[in-house]
Design a protein around this motif. Structure first.
Motif, PDB file in Angstrom:
ATOM      1  N   UNK A 130       1.997  41.925 -47.400  1.00 28.48           N
ATOM      2  CA  UNK A 130       1.190  42.256 -48.577  1.00 28.48           C
ATOM      3  C   UNK A 130       0.715  43.701 -48.459  1.00 28.48           C
ATOM      4  N   UNK A 131       0.497  44.370 -49.591  1.00 31.05           N
ATOM      5  CA  UNK A 131       0.056  45.770 -49.543  1.00 31.05           C
ATOM      6  C   UNK A 131      -1.332  45.910 -48.905  1.00 31.05           C
ATOM      7  N   UNK A 132      -1.438  46.892 -48.013  1.00 33.11           N
ATOM      8  CA  UNK A 132      -2.680  47.138 -47.277  1.00 33.11           C
ATOM      9  C   UNK A 132      -3.503  48.188 -48.018  1.00 33.11           C
ATOM     10  N   UNK A 133      -4.788  47.889 -48.208  1.00 32.18           N
ATOM     11  CA  UNK A 133      -5.688  48.858 -48.839  1.00 32.18           C
ATOM     12  C   UNK A 133      -6.241  49.814 -47.793  1.00 32.18           C
ATOM     13  N   UNK A 134      -6.693  49.279 -46.659  1.00 35.79           N
ATOM     14  CA  UNK A 134      -7.235  50.111 -45.581  1.00 35.79           C
ATOM     15  C   UNK A 134      -7.063  49.372 -44.256  1.00 35.79           C
ATOM     16  N   UNK A 135      -6.803  50.164 -43.225  1.00 30.56           N
ATOM     17  CA  UNK A 135      -6.638  49.609 -41.880  1.00 30.56           C
ATOM     18  C   UNK A 135      -7.357  50.513 -40.893  1.00 30.56           C
ATOM     19  N   UNK A 136      -8.009  49.896 -39.913  1.00 32.26           N
ATOM     20  CA  UNK A 136      -8.736  50.676 -38.913  1.00 32.26           C
ATOM     21  C   UNK A 136      -8.593  50.016 -37.547  1.00 32.26           C
ATOM     22  N   UNK A 137      -8.370  50.836 -36.549  1.00 31.23           N
ATOM     23  CA  UNK A 137      -8.340  50.332 -35.178  1.00 31.23           C
ATOM     24  C   UNK A 137      -9.758  50.394 -34.629  1.00 31.23           C
ATOM     25  N   UNK A 138     -10.213  49.286 -34.072  1.00 31.84           N
ATOM     26  CA  UNK A 138     -11.565  49.224 -33.523  1.00 31.84           C
ATOM     27  C   UNK A 138     -11.520  48.607 -32.139  1.00 31.84           C
ATOM     28  N   UNK A 139     -12.523  48.923 -31.359  1.00 29.73           N
ATOM     29  CA  UNK A 139     -12.707  48.324 -30.037  1.00 29.73           C
ATOM     30  C   UNK A 139     -14.023  47.556 -30.092  1.00 29.73           C
ATOM     31  N   UNK A 149     -19.291  48.060 -31.700  1.00 33.55           N
ATOM     32  CA  UNK A 149     -17.948  48.330 -32.201  1.00 33.55           C
ATOM     33  C   UNK A 149     -17.723  49.834 -32.143  1.00 33.55           C
ATOM     34  N   UNK A 150     -16.613  50.242 -31.544  1.00 29.28           N
ATOM     35  CA  UNK A 150     -16.252  51.648 -31.359  1.00 29.28           C
ATOM     36  C   UNK A 150     -14.970  51.951 -32.128  1.00 29.28           C
ATOM     37  N   UNK A 151     -14.766  53.235 -32.430  1.00 25.10           N
ATOM     38  CA  UNK A 151     -13.455  53.645 -32.906  1.00 25.10           C
ATOM     39  C   UNK A 151     -12.601  53.949 -31.677  1.00 25.10           C
ATOM     40  N   UNK A 152     -11.355  54.343 -31.880  1.00 23.73           N
ATOM     41  CA  UNK A 152     -10.449  54.549 -30.744  1.00 23.73           C
ATOM     42  C   UNK A 152     -10.810  55.781 -29.917  1.00 23.73           C
ATOM     43  N   UNK A 153     -11.661  56.680 -30.453  1.00 24.60           N
ATOM     44  CA  UNK A 153     -12.105  57.844 -29.684  1.00 24.60           C
ATOM     45  C   UNK A 153     -13.354  57.541 -28.871  1.00 24.60           C
ATOM     46  N   UNK A 157     -16.334  56.605 -30.243  1.00 25.82           N
ATOM     47  CA  UNK A 157     -17.548  56.791 -31.035  1.00 25.82           C
ATOM     48  C   UNK A 157     -18.058  55.436 -31.527  1.00 25.82           C
ATOM     49  N   UNK A 158     -19.365  55.267 -31.479  1.00 26.75           N
ATOM     50  CA  UNK A 158     -19.950  54.004 -31.927  1.00 26.75           C
ATOM     51  C   UNK A 158     -19.894  53.932 -33.454  1.00 26.75           C
ATOM     52  N   UNK A 159     -19.293  52.871 -33.946  1.00 25.51           N
ATOM     53  CA  UNK A 159     -19.274  52.619 -35.385  1.00 25.51           C
ATOM     54  C   UNK A 159     -20.528  51.852 -35.775  1.00 25.51           C
ATOM     55  N   UNK A 160     -20.852  50.832 -34.981  1.00 26.04           N
ATOM     56  CA  UNK A 160     -22.015  50.002 -35.281  1.00 26.04           C
ATOM     57  C   UNK A 160     -22.436  49.239 -34.043  1.00 26.04           C
ATOM     58  N   UNK A 161     -23.738  49.116 -33.854  1.00 25.88           N
ATOM     59  CA  UNK A 161     -24.298  48.290 -32.789  1.00 25.88           C
ATOM     60  C   UNK A 161     -25.009  47.109 -33.433  1.00 25.88           C
TER      61      UNK A 161
END
Length: 156
Positions: free
Chosen positions: A56-65, A76-80, A82-86
């Protein structure tokens, strides 16, 4: 004279009847039919049609740790890195629960726990989480709208 021995007293009926034999046979028939259908599907390698379409068509995709704890805290961190959310223990329970599942699945194959997962929102609005290391995935709406929304906010 009435007997007081419970073994010798006549049995009282409570108005309840026995289950008709035909009903018992019908229940066993349904179980056998379900077993036959599942066996046929597995033997013939029938595809799992109840699963959503991966193409199915993807609107948005993000890699998270995801990093969590048994107390419910999650970060939750991004691949670099950086904290996305605690999330505190009262608000991060679901995300921490997903971290525990990932830890368990990755432990089966000795994969690193801190590897990223893919969080995908499809154009239809469906939200999925994929672990490419283990093949594990979760359709997040299946866990309720509030839990899916916790992950949806990570894409915004």
């Amino acid at each position: 004279m009435a007997t007081t021995d419970p073994q010798k007293r006549p049995r009282k009926t409570d108005g309840m009847e026995k289950i008709p034999t035909i009903m018992i046979k019908a229940m066993f028939g349904m179980v056998l039919l379900a077993l036959a259908l599942v066996t046929w599907a597995r033997v013939t390698d029938k595809p799992l049609s109840a699963l959503p379409d991966h193409n199915a068509p993807i609107a948005i995709e993000r890699q998270i740790v995801i990093e969590g704890s048994n107390s419910g805290r999650a970060t939750v961190y991004d691949t670099e890195g950086n904290i996305i959310r605690e999330f505190g223990p009262l608000e991060g329970g679901f995300i921490s629960g997903i971290w525990r599942v990932l830890r368990h699945e990755r432990g089966k194959i000795d994969a690193p726990v801190d590897a990223p997962v893919r969080l995908v929102r499809y154009e239809s609005g469906r939200l999925s989480l994929y672990d490419d290391l283990t093949g594990w995935r979760a359709e997040l709406i299946g866990f309720g709208a509030d839990n899916a929304a916790a992950f949806a906010r990570l894409l915004d």
